[in-house]
Design a protein around this motif. Sequence first.
Motif, mmCIF file in Angstrom:
data_model
loop_
_atom_site.group_PDB
_atom_site.id
_atom_site.type_symbol
_atom_site.label_atom_id
_atom_site.label_comp_id
_atom_site.label_asym_id
_atom_site.label_seq_id
_atom_site.Cartn_x
_atom_site.Cartn_y
_atom_site.Cartn_z
ATOM 1 N N ASN A 41 0.569 -1.184 0.378
ATOM 2 C CA ASN A 41 0.083 0.002 -0.418
ATOM 3 C C ASN A 41 1.084 1.211 -0.564
ATOM 4 O O ASN A 41 -0.089 2.608 0.635
ATOM 5 C CB ASN A 41 -0.755 0.052 1.283
ATOM 6 N N SER A 63 -8.674 2.395 -2.658
ATOM 7 C CA SER A 63 -6.874 2.497 -2.396
ATOM 8 C C SER A 63 -6.210 2.945 -1.449
ATOM 9 O O SER A 63 -6.219 4.421 -1.457
ATOM 10 C CB SER A 63 -5.884 2.226 -3.583
ATOM 11 N N ASN A 64 -5.337 3.351 -0.723
ATOM 12 C CA ASN A 64 -5.576 4.076 0.534
ATOM 13 C C ASN A 64 -3.626 5.047 0.058
ATOM 14 O O ASN A 64 -4.103 6.475 0.302
ATOM 15 C CB ASN A 64 -4.277 3.134 1.880
ATOM 16 N N SER A 65 -3.085 4.821 -1.007
ATOM 17 C CA SER A 65 -2.941 5.605 -1.507
ATOM 18 C C SER A 65 -3.505 6.207 -2.910
ATOM 19 O O SER A 65 -2.411 6.673 -3.776
ATOM 20 C CB SER A 65 -2.135 4.857 -1.728
ATOM 21 N N SER A 68 -3.447 1.732 -8.172
ATOM 22 C CA SER A 68 -3.103 0.027 -7.897
ATOM 23 C C SER A 68 -2.240 0.087 -8.950
ATOM 24 O O SER A 68 -2.728 0.414 -10.005
ATOM 25 C CB SER A 68 -4.644 -0.273 -8.507
ATOM 26 N N ASN A 652 0.989 -4.167 4.795
ATOM 27 C CA ASN A 652 1.013 -2.652 4.800
ATOM 28 C C ASN A 652 2.061 -2.305 5.369
ATOM 29 O O ASN A 652 2.471 -2.563 6.656
ATOM 30 C CB ASN A 652 -0.524 -2.748 6.103
#
Length: 763
Positions: A41, A63-65, A68, A652
């Motif tokens: 991530n 997506s946390n960031s 993808s 993570n």
Amino acid sequence: MMKQNQIKLGLLIFTLCFAFVAQAQLHQFVDPLIGSEGLGNVFIGPSCPYGMVKPGPDNDVSSNSGYSSDPAKPIYGFSQVHVSGTGGGPKYGNVSVMPFSGDLEAIDQESVKGEEQVKLGYYSVMLQNWGIQTEITTSDRAAFYHFSYQPGNKQAVKIDLGKFLGEPNIPNPDAREAQQFVGSEIEIISETEVRGYTRIRGGWNNGSAYTVYFTAVFDRPFKQFSTWKNDQIEAGRKVRIDDGGKTGALLYFDSSSDDLQLKIGISFVSSLKAHENINAEIPHWNFQQALTETQEKWERILQRVEVDQDASSELKTMFYTGLYHTMLMPVDRTGENPKWENNSPYYDDFYAIWDTYRSSSPLITLLTPSRQIAIVNAMLQIYKRDGYLPEARSGNCNGRTQGGSNAEVVIADAFVKGLDGINYKLALEAMLKDATVPPGGNEEKEGRGGLTDYNRLGYVSTDFVRAGNRTLEYAYDDYCLATVARGIKRKGEYWRFIKQSDNWQNLWRDIDDHGSNGFIMPKDAHGNWVDSIQCDASNGRITYIPYTPVAQDWPICVCWWCGFFYEASSWEYSLSVPHDVATLVEKSGGKKAFRKRLDTLYDKGLYNVANEPSFLSPNLYHWIGRPELSSERIHQIIDENYNSSHSGIPGNDDSGAMSSWLAFHLIGLYPNAGQSYYLINAPYFEKTVIHQENGKDFVILAKNRSPKNKYIQSAELNGKDFPKAWLEHQNIVMGGTLILEMGPAPSKWGAELLPPSKSDQEL
């Protein structure tokens, strides 16, 4: 003679220049794509160390960031604020920009991504739909974009203030961990400048609304523009005032040049402050200069640690990328706090201290103690203004707690390592607030949940969620509080909390599992052991599962945050007593039984490499006088789980937690956070030099190291025999050389003088 001196001087200058050039390439060993696939991530866009602005591609709102690697997911924009390596619900993804051609009247614009180039401080992608190459670099608080359009194609840029990460598909104002739109505003200032803001609430920490202000400046004028609100586009309208609707702008450029540059300043205070950030940090239009300036900022930090040049490129890439990931967060927002005065350090995005206190904070302390001092002082400012130390924080709002009040460990770590410039009396006051004042209905936001039980019973009962790890973590937090209290001569607090640091033993149950005895197990408020956990109702009947040391009640029977332990089993957590491993060994049946217990943890698959509570576990062989077994386990874990591929982080990254664990072990040291020493293990490098802020160097030299010679035979510190398998922080600070003589078989080194434990210390 003069000519000879000139020749010598020339050779010296050449040598120094060559050495500088060789050393100045360390950023080439940073690969931001490590951890971009799999579970890592990580954020892949450019960033400065602890940089507030993190511009990068968004092609996945969940997506946390924002990113993808799936090629089927098109890029819908490039936003300016991201986090890295985190789990849970997404946060940020604010102020989205998108260059485009083709249909100039559509708000939704997206493109399949073509070839990407990623390196430290730089991101580039070809937007296949229109053949537009987008390049990005950044300063601390302003992003720099360079767009290259196809000759003769239409040229446009979208600024979208309604886009952000974590927006639920079905609008739900109460969706846990989702971000919700609050409002936005946009204004066309001139033919080259646009400003405004977007206001969002929620996200991973379920925080209150935060506002991201921006100013965007182009290097050539747009000839026309349109703005929109709630998908209604109007040409030539300059202002869209905030009334709760989503706003944005479409900016149209002529084709006099195929190149277009954009600078975006960000602020959490005002759009004028955002404009000031551009002028202060990127006053020019030289993209390469901005990139070089960012790389130089990183270079100065990366050069703090020099490893042997003969090490493999993969090892150096893993190591320096680990340093890089560790220093992406928390984020330096000094001068950007909208909630109180801005004349003191302010850091945000502690995401979360539960993840980072073990190895990330100690690594920052080792390499840049001045930075760690500023971070701790920012934590104390948060306490003064918000009432509690942060356990986690983002968007200027505390939350959420995962276990203990782990700021205590960070403060104690700074204290025992001699970091000056911190008000430790104020720090003790803040720690005491955590330890004595229940946070009421804010238990997921700050303070200690279940504190009433803990202080009344000596443990957290099953009346509260996460009772197992809370009891363990509060006991260690109390030890850290006692450490600071003792150091500043507060004897009353010291004696109370050093006694409370034994509270973990109140949940230690004499029970067998997998051939080992004694585990942290649930107990109700009446002091009774709990043997089963209510799981579900099936066909009108309540079902239960037996609670054993390998049981996992989440998320099968209860919510992710509602189990007895958070993200681990009793097998993992029962080893998490970092302040008193000697007593843990004794309660487990002694050294022989404890070795068997550790071997079982790894050999039977009960260890989870991605779990922070197990970070110290492979080092625990040190406390039975077998440091070579620690080294064997550590090397096994690294060799099987870490590499330099895009999926080279086994979980993570958690704001650099996983990366800092790796970086420490590659050089052969590992901290026991909150305490003053490092455990010594067999390093991966033959030579490591730590260039400290105080100007002194500390060298770790593994003599005769090879794949065959992997065991430490003996050690010398500054020319004297060093029989201990642990090293004090002050030994490093004073500078010197630690020589590890390596050989092909285990030795007796480190067998006698075991690492410190509370039970061994004179109270």
